[in-house]
Enzyme design. Structure first.
Site, PDB file in Angstrom:
ATOM      1  N   CYS A 151      43.750  31.566  36.698  1.00 44.95           N
ATOM      2  CA  CYS A 151      44.278  31.543  38.066  1.00 44.95           C
ATOM      3  C   CYS A 151      45.693  30.980  38.044  1.00 44.95           C
ATOM      4  O   CYS A 151      45.942  29.920  37.491  1.00 44.95           O
ATOM      5  CB  CYS A 151      43.392  30.677  38.954  1.00 44.95           C
ATOM      6  N   GLU A 153      36.720  38.003  36.612  1.00 46.09           N
ATOM      7  CA  GLU A 153      36.061  36.732  36.918  1.00 46.09           C
ATOM      8  C   GLU A 153      37.091  35.626  37.009  1.00 46.09           C
ATOM      9  O   GLU A 153      38.090  35.638  36.295  1.00 46.09           O
ATOM     10  CB  GLU A 153      35.036  36.423  35.822  1.00 46.09           C
ATOM     11  N   ARG A 212      27.142  26.382  38.584  1.00 42.50           N
ATOM     12  CA  ARG A 212      28.426  26.925  38.138  1.00 42.50           C
ATOM     13  C   ARG A 212      28.785  28.108  39.034  1.00 42.50           C
ATOM     14  O   ARG A 212      28.291  29.225  38.842  1.00 42.50           O
ATOM     15  CB  ARG A 212      28.345  27.356  36.674  1.00 42.50           C
ATOM     16  N   ARG A 246      31.355  30.884  40.433  1.00 44.19           N
ATOM     17  CA  ARG A 246      32.529  31.654  40.035  1.00 44.19           C
ATOM     18  C   ARG A 246      32.683  32.850  40.967  1.00 44.19           C
ATOM     19  O   ARG A 246      31.702  33.348  41.521  1.00 44.19           O
ATOM     20  CB  ARG A 246      32.395  32.151  38.585  1.00 44.19           C
TER      21      ARG A 246
END
Length: 327
Positions: free
Chosen positions: A75, A122, A166, A168
Site C-alpha cells: 500500500c 490483496e 487477520r 485483508r
C-alpha cells in the site's frame, strides 16, 4: 481456455502463498516477480525457480500472456495533485499520472498491456481508509474507468480457515461484466492448540529481560490510556494478527507455557501453520527472516477459496447482462 488449464502470474510474490492457492485451484504459473533476496530463496526452495526481481525494472511486454494476474501489492499513497491543472491545459492525464511512482502502477501497466481475463489483488484492510479513502478510490477508478475491468472488493477475515484474526481486502476484476460473488466459507473452528508443535526448543522462550520489558511497556501504556499490550494467546481460541515485526519480540502472539511463567514465541513452523501453509513447505532461511516472511504472507486456504471462485467465473464465463446488450 480449457478447464483446469489456466495460466497465471504471481506478482509481489513473497514466498509464494498466492501461487500455492492458484495452483491448488488448477492453474499453472508462467511468471513470478519478487525483489527480496531472502524471499527469493524460500520461493526457489519450494517452487524450483527464482522469481524475477524488481517489477519496476521489468518491461510489461516481456511478461508472458496469462489468464489471471495475481498479486499482493504494498500500500502506497497516491498524489492527485496536478490533474486538474493538466486538464485545464488539455494535457493527457489518467492512471499514468495518478499512479506513477507507486507499485500499483506496475500492476496497472501490466493489465493494460496483457489484458488478462481476471485478476486478484490483496492488501491490508486499512487500504479502504488510507489517505481518507483516496487511495482505494484511485485504484478502483484506474481498474474500472481507465482499464475497463468489472471490479469487486471485500474485506475478509482469515479466522474462518486458520486460528488467527487477520482481515485483508481482496480486489477481484474481470475483463467482461461478470456475475461474481466472494465465497461464503464455512468456519473450520480451528484453535491455537491445533497448530502448536509438541516439542519446542527452549530458544523460543523469551528472555527474562524481554519479558520484563514487555510487561513494563504494557503497564506504562495502560497508565497513559494507550492501547499497547502484548498478546498472551488463549490456546483454546485464536491469535492476534501475525505481522512482519514478529521477529523483534513476538509480542503480538505470545504462547503461555505450563511449567514456565515466561511465555514463548511461535516457532517458524507454527507461523507457517498459522498462515495455512502445508507441512511440506520448506523453511530455508533464518528464524528472523522466516518470521518476516510469514508475517507478510497470505493465508493460503483463504486465498485458495477466492481463487476457486474467480476461476469458476472465468471458466464458466458467467457474464452479466448489461444495458449495452439491449442497445
Amino acid at each position: 481456455m480449457k478447464k483446469d488449464a489456466f495460466t497465471f502470474i504471481d506478482l509481489f510474490a513473497g514466498i509464494g502463498g498466492m501461487r500455492l492457492a492458484f495452483e491448488r485451484a488448477g492453474g499453472r504459473c508462467v511468471f513470478s516477480s519478487e525483489w527480496n533476496k531472502f524471499s527469493q530463496q524460500t520461493y526457489e526452495a519450494n517452487f524450483g525457480e527464482v522469481p524475477e526481481g524488481d517489477i519496476t525494472n521489468i518491461n510489461e511486454n516481456d511478461i508472458p500472456d496469462h489468464d489471471i494476474l495475481a498479486g499482493g501489492f504494498p500500500c502506497q499513497p497516491f498524489s492527485i495533485a496536478g490533474v486538474s491543472k493538466k486538464q485545464s491545459l488539455n494535457r493527457p492525464h489518467g492512471f499514468e499520472d495518478e499512479t506513477q511512482g507507486t507499485l500499483f502502477f506496475d500492476i496497472a501497466r501490466i493489465l493494460k498491456a496483457k489484458r488478462p481475463k481476471a485478476f486478484l489483488l490483496e492488501n491490508v484492510k486499512n487500504l479502504q481508509s488510507h489517505d481518507k479513502g483516496k487511495t482505494l478510490k484511485i485504484i478502483l477508478k484506474t481498474l474500472r474507468d481507465h482499464l475497463g475491468y468489472d471490479v469487486h472488493y471485500k474485506i475478509m477475515d482469515a479466522k474462518v480457515v486458520v486460528p488467527q484474526h487477520r482481515e485483508r481486502i481482496f480486489i477481484v476484476g474481470f475483463s467482461e461484466p461478470t456475475e461474481f460473488s466472494f465465497p461464503e466459507i464455512p468456519d473450520r473452528k480451528l484453535i491455537m492448540h491445533d497448530i502448536l508443535e509438541s516439542k519446542v526448543d527452549k530458544k523460543y522462550t523469551l528472555t527474562k529481560g524481554v519479558w520484563n520489558a514487555l510487561q513494563r511497556h504494557a503497564a506504562n501504556s495502560k497508565a497513559k490510556g494507550n492501547g499497547f499490550g502484548y498478546g498472551m494467546t488463549n490456546l483454546d481460541g485464536i491469535s492476534r494478527t501475525l505481522s512482519a515485526r514478529y521477529y523483534k519480540d513476538g509480542s503480538e502472539v505470545l504462547i503461555p507455557q505450563k511449567n514456565n511463567p515466561v511465555p514463548r514465541r511461535l516457532t517458524p513452523r507454527e507461523c507457517a501453520r498459522l498462515m495455512g501453509f502445508p507441512e511440506s513447505f520448506k523453511i530455508v532461511v533464518s528464524d528472523s527472516q522466516a518470521y518476516r516472511q510469514f508475517g507478510n504472507a497470505l493465508v493460503v486456504p483463504l486465498v485458495e477459496e477466492i481463487a476457486k471462485s474467480v476461476v469458476e467465473c472465468v471458466q464458466s464465463k458467467k457474464r452479466r447482462i448489461t444495458i449495452a446488450d439491449y442497445t
